[in-house]
Write an enzyme that holds these catalytic residues in place. Structure first.
Site, short mmCIF file in Angstrom:
data_model
loop_
_atom_site.label_atom_id
_atom_site.label_comp_id
_atom_site.label_asym_id
_atom_site.label_seq_id
_atom_site.Cartn_x
_atom_site.Cartn_y
_atom_site.Cartn_z
N SER A 64 1.64 -9.71 -0.43
CA SER A 64 1.31 -8.29 -0.40
C SER A 64 1.62 -7.60 0.92
O SER A 64 1.78 -6.39 0.97
CB SER A 64 -0.16 -8.09 -0.75
N LYS A 91 0.81 -1.23 0.00
CA LYS A 91 0.00 0.00 0.00
C LYS A 91 0.84 1.28 0.00
O LYS A 91 0.38 2.32 -0.46
CB LYS A 91 -0.92 0.01 1.23
N GLU A 117 -9.77 5.76 3.49
CA GLU A 117 -10.55 4.70 4.13
C GLU A 117 -9.62 3.52 4.32
O GLU A 117 -8.62 3.38 3.60
CB GLU A 117 -11.73 4.29 3.23
#
Ligand SMILES: Cc1ncc(COP(=O)(O)O)c(C=O)c1O
Length: 417
Positions: free
Chosen positions: A393, A100, A122
């Protein structure tokens, strides 16, 4: 492994954000107050990406601050067990613990360039919230993060991290109190504050330009993995795999391989208690075409077209929609999407910890479980030199509370001498 012929197509969106032709997947279904903001963002984004100084500043921040490129690690024990070469793209080693950070560094840098002073975000698993709070601290921006109340409980560690980083975390009680509801609240905030606030969208979903922009900021995952695989083995992977929530880590990996016809592409969605139980988040596998959060895409919905609640043990996959480019990749047959249950993911979570000494995020464990399901077929077809590349991830520190409950951890089991 790719038996299907490649369709002749462009994988990119047109200028209005449609993937697969006008009216197919994507677009921009938004209240008027936000259409102007999205258009302003699209213009600013296109200009920024054409400016070598912006691109360099983004790449420098990835290298100097986020610990990118992440390594491509051959998991020797797993490879022996499954009879193919299993490569893990170690996004868990990035600063803040997930892929991210790539996306938010790009979006926060763009926010500065646009002269805005505040960001909102969010978050589900909290990794996007932590990454946003981190980027806000790094670039000197004010930050508010919306998070479903259910997720604030299952990801309490990440709430504490965001607060420590100076962000305001708002727990959202409406709906299922998970990611979908957090996005609704963030959009409400944005309508009221758009003059000075940028919305750092956390996944490759939502209205145009977010699906394309998030893909472009995360595509380094696949660009790096492709180059690393070629440099180390001299060939491309036979198959690549990623988990799919909204789809940012998956599209970040897939993009570099879309035109490599011999590389099969797999996305693994959250099968929750099992797709047949109705308690899952397997949007492409079990959903239908609809509109959610500003885009036409696959959505979990009832017979009246109302979005229904999703369920997954992983907060980051618990979303009843999916990014529109994935909808197009599924509909065109270029990528295959399957469901992985909570139980299968937790088994893979424990297995990777014990065989390789890596505790993955529960989201990433879905990719691992799905890929390991494919491995025997790949081994039978291509032998032990076949390459299966899996995107790890994120890391599992944030998930230790869930693991503690699930596996009854924390009680010493060893004999005393
Ligand atoms: C580690 C990790 N992987 C995957 C995801 C799923 O998001 P996406 O599908 O956008 O990659 C999340 C979301 O929070 C996450 O934290």
């Amino acid at each position: 492994m790719s038996e299907k012929p490649m369709p002749e197509t462009t994988w990119d969106a047109d200028e209005f954000g449609w993937f697969g032709g006008e009216g197919a997947w994507g677009g921009r279904f938004m209240p008027e107050a936000l259409v102007a903001a999205l258009e302003e963002l699209t213009v600013a984004y296109n200009e920024a990406m054409a400016d070598p100084e912006f691109v360099k500043a983004f790449e420098d921040s990835l290298v100097d601050y986020a610990n990118v490129p992440s390594p491509l690690y051959e998991a020797k024990h797993l490879s022996e067990q499954y009879g193919v070469r299993i490569l893990l793209k170690r996004e868990d080693l990035n600063h803040t613990g997930a892929h991210k950070i790539r996306n938010v560094l790009g979006q926060a840098l763009l926010t500065k360039r646009m002269g805005k002073t505040r960001v909102i975000a969010e978050t589900g698993a909290g990794q996007h919230g932590v990454a946003s709070a981190t980027a806000a601290a790094y670039f000197g921006l004010d930050c508010t993060v919306y998070m479903g109340a259910v997720d604030t409980r299952r990801q309490a560690l990440n709430v504490a991290r965001m607060e420590l980083l100076g962000a305001k975390v708002i727990a959202v009680e409406s709906g299922s109190a998970t990611l979908k509801d957090a996005i609704n609240e963030a959009l409400r905030d944005w309508v009221a504050s758009v003059d000075h606030t940028a919305y750092l969208f956390g996944t490759a979903a939502g209205p145009h330009p977010f699906p394309s922009m998030v893909r472009d900021f995360t595509r380094g995952i696949g660009d790096e993995a492709r180059a690393q695989c070629l440099a180390k083995y001299g060939v491309l992977p036979d198959a690549i795999a990623a988990c799919v929530g909204g789809g940012s880590n998956a599209i970040g990996l897939f993009t570099a391989f879309l035109d490599d016809a011999d590389t099969a592409i797999y996305g693994f969605e959250a099968g929750g208690d099992g797709v047949e139980t109705g308690r899952h988040a397997a949007t492409i596998v079990a959903g239908g075409s609809g509109v959610l959060h500003g885009a036409r895409t696959y959505v979990l919905q009832d017979d009246d077209g109302q979005t229904i609640e999703s369920h997954s043990i992983s907060a980051g996959l618990d979303y009843p929609g999916v990014g529109p480019q994935h909808a197009w990749l599924a509909a065109s047959g270029r990528a295959t999407y399957e469901a992985v249950t909570d139980a299968e993911a937790m088994k893979a979570f424990q297995h990777l910890a014990r065989t390789e000494g890596i505790i993955p995020a529960i989201e990433s464990s879905h990719a691992l479980a799905g890929a390991l399901r494919l491995a025997p077929k790949l081994a039978a077809e291509k032998g032990k030199d076949a390459i299966l590349l899996i995107n790890l991830s994120g890391r599992g520190d944030k998930d230790m509370g869930t693991a503690l409950d699930y596996f009854n951890l924390g009680e010493p089991t060893g004999e005393t001498a």
